[in-house]
Design an enzyme around this catalytic site. Structure first.
Site, PDB file in Angstrom:
ATOM      1  N   THR A 173       0.761  -0.868   0.257  1.00  0.00           N
ATOM      2  CA  THR A 173       0.333  -0.272  -0.144  1.00  0.00           C
ATOM      3  C   THR A 173       0.807   1.587  -0.034  1.00  0.00           C
ATOM      4  O   THR A 173       0.387   2.752  -0.949  1.00  0.00           O
ATOM      5  CB  THR A 173      -0.661  -0.105   1.598  1.00  0.00           C
ATOM      6  OG1 THR A 173      -1.126  -1.386   1.132  1.00  0.00           O
ATOM      7  CG2 THR A 173      -2.053   0.828   1.210  1.00  0.00           C
ATOM      8  N   THR A 174       1.809   1.049   0.927  1.00  0.00           N
ATOM      9  CA  THR A 174       3.293   2.242   1.236  1.00  0.00           C
ATOM     10  C   THR A 174       3.261   2.905  -0.290  1.00  0.00           C
ATOM     11  O   THR A 174       3.428   3.560  -0.970  1.00  0.00           O
ATOM     12  CB  THR A 174       3.794   2.400   2.724  1.00  0.00           C
ATOM     13  OG1 THR A 174       3.159   1.635   3.195  1.00  0.00           O
ATOM     14  CG2 THR A 174       4.719   3.585   2.020  1.00  0.00           C
TER      15      THR A 174
END
Length: 532
Positions: free
Chosen positions: A84-85
């Site tokens: 996600t990052t």
């Protein structure tokens, strides 16, 4: 006019600045050498985490563009379980570079076309050239995949222990197809039990379905074999009349007859259940005391107030079918056996003063349960999230049969390949492709910065190696990435820093789509009712 309108470069700058503020928050949480975030909610509860998905979910984001970015990036966590990052960082870097091109009079449509071309080329390069050969995918490789996912989480300090737990859990629910050419992993059949107390090193995996519930009565048996299971989503008790319904009868004896008839009806259905051979009942509602006595007399175990999620999970692994009403539960003598769940054995165990019901040998689907131990609720939640991500990555590695190296090796190789692609395109799209290539380097750059390394020197060296990897003589150089703990460039195929190829492909696709979605916005209109 009853609305406020922002258009053109003004709205584009505002949207990109909002997204960059999200980027500034999550960028230091990337990689195994990263920093934690302290999040305090409106109730004053404090959370420490460095998981990108956790941070984004807990943040209160008001700007619509930033919400779009976060919503799209959370798809990565739902589909893949990790990355996600990286999605946020690549998307923001693409937006920032696109905005610089727009200010140089390059039309957004040309940039969007270039970004799509670069995305497709990157995905094809990963599939065709950067994947580890299938014959290398074994248990050690899968263990390294889990350790890579855990290295950036709170469980990273003991990644070997939890990687073994994740691999064991996935292998427990792995199903081989008829010819054995393809595997499927039923992740829904994995259950997490969080029990306070003792060291996290005491966490373990149980081959079966474990539930944090206790029997309806201590007088019920502690062991059953074999087990026939009924899953009920209604209460085995005299139900109260619905709101507004009254029984108008002033004769006490008549009211007693009505009550007795209801009791007889419930016992009648319970008797029919017993005749089918059922010896274990799970219900999401309550059970009357006189029904419990009757069940004890007939040697039946009952577990009440089970959550709907647990009930569905039991039905999934045992082959049972959840019954929603007592009328639907037509327990006849010729009852269809496919509605009854089956298992080899059931027993109850006490772990740190917590009663756990354990079901082993489920008929329909292999099941697995991860029992997590820890001192605090916060630690248990973080360990559970870390293990879930690792389990999902192992699942993707098994089902996809394609792995890639980490440490920024893939992004650097793609950057070199895209630069070559851009040099072969005579149109203005080459500018967008070059910016896409440079945007991918934000991953190795931030990994180096978070580890306290000289990112300029590291990036220049790694780009030289990956440029040489296009020569067959130096083909192994494509696996070289940054070893953040040693502070040097190494072959990650040997160090075991690997991840599923689908994770990187989806990351690039979602980041590109997020950037394109926001680049296509040239008007922001606030209606009068929404204007503050």
């Amino acid at each position: 006019m009853d609305s406020l309108r922002l258009s053109g470069q003004q709205v584009r700058d505002e949207n990109i600045n909002a997204c960059l503020s999200v980027f500034d928050i999550v960028k230091t949480s990337l990689g195994p050498v990263s920093f934690d975030k302290m999040i305090i909610n409106e109730l004053g509860d404090i959370t420490f985490t460095n998981d990108g998905a956790n941070i984004l979910r807990r943040m209160e984001i008001n700007h619509p563009a930033a919400r779009i970015l976060v919503g799209l990036s959370c798809q990565q966590d739902e589909e893949i379980g990790d990355g996600t990052t990286s999605v946020v960082m690549i998307a923001c870097e693409l937006l920032k570079r696109a905005n610089n091109l727009i200010k140089k009079k390059i039309h957004p449509s040309i940039i969007i076309s270039a970004y799509r071309l670069a995305m497709c080329h990157s995905c094809s390069i990963i599939r065709e050239k950067l994947c580890i050969p299938i014959n290398l995918v074994d248990s050690n490789i899968l263990l390294s995949t889990a350790k890579t996912s855990l290295s950036s989480k709170i469980a990273g300090f003991n990644s070997k222990k939890f990687a073994i737990l994740a691999l064991h859990a996935v292998k427990s629910v792995q199903i081989l197809e008829r010819k054995g050419e393809k595997s499927l992993c039923q992740i829904k059949a994995i259950n997490f039990i969080k029990i306070h107390g003792n060291s996290i090193n005491k966490s373990c995996v149980f081959d079966g379905c474990a539930l944090e519930y206790q029997k309806a009565s201590a007088l019920m048996a502690n062991y059953l074999a074999p087990v026939k299971i009924a899953c009920l989503n209604f209460e085995l008790k005299v139900s109260k009349p619905r709101l507004g319904v009254r029984i108008q009868n002033q004769n006490p004896s008549e009211i007693k007859k009505i009550y007795s008839k209801e009791i007889e009806l419930i016992i009648f259905y319970v008797k029919k259940m017993i005749k089918t051979g059922i010896n274990l009942i799970f219900t999401s509602k309550g059970i009357d005391d006189f029904i419990i006595k009757y069940l004890i007399k007939n040697g039946i175990i009952a577990v009440r107030r089970t959550s709907n999620d647990s009930l569905k999970k039991i039905a999934l692994v045992t082959g049972s079918k959840v019954q929603n009403t007592i009328q639907q539960t037509a327990f006849r003598l010729d009852f269809d056996s496919t509605w009854i769940g089956e298992a080899e054995e059931l027993f109850e165990q006490e772990i740190a003063l917590t009663n756990v019901v354990l079901i082993r040998g489920c008929r329909f689907c292999p099941a697995s349960s991860v029992i997590i131990r820890g001192a605090t609720g916060f630690l248990l939640e973080e360990i559970a999230q870390s293990l879930y991500d690792a389990i999902y990555m192992v699942k993707r590695a098994i089902e996809g049969n394609k792995l890639i190296t980490g440490g920024g090796s893939v992004e650097t190789n793609l950057c070199v390949s895209l630069e070559k692609l851009a040099s072969s395109i005579p149109t203005r799209e080459q500018l967008g492709i070059l910016e896409f290539a440079e945007a991918l380097l934000v991953i190795p750059k931030m990994l180096s910065i978070n580890a306290g390394l000289n990112h300029t020197e590291i990036l220049s060296k790694i780009k030289i190696l990956h440029s040489a990897s296009h020569n067959l003589k130096f083909l192994q150089f494509k696996y070289f990435g940054i070893d953040l703990l040693a502070g040097k460039i190494v072959n990650h195929l040997h160090t075991g820093v690997i991840e599923p190829a689908i994770s990187k492909i989806k990351c690039i696709q979602i980041a590109t789509e997020a950037a394109i979605t926001l680049l296509r916005i040239d008007d922001l209109i606030f209606s009068k009712n929404n204007k503050k």
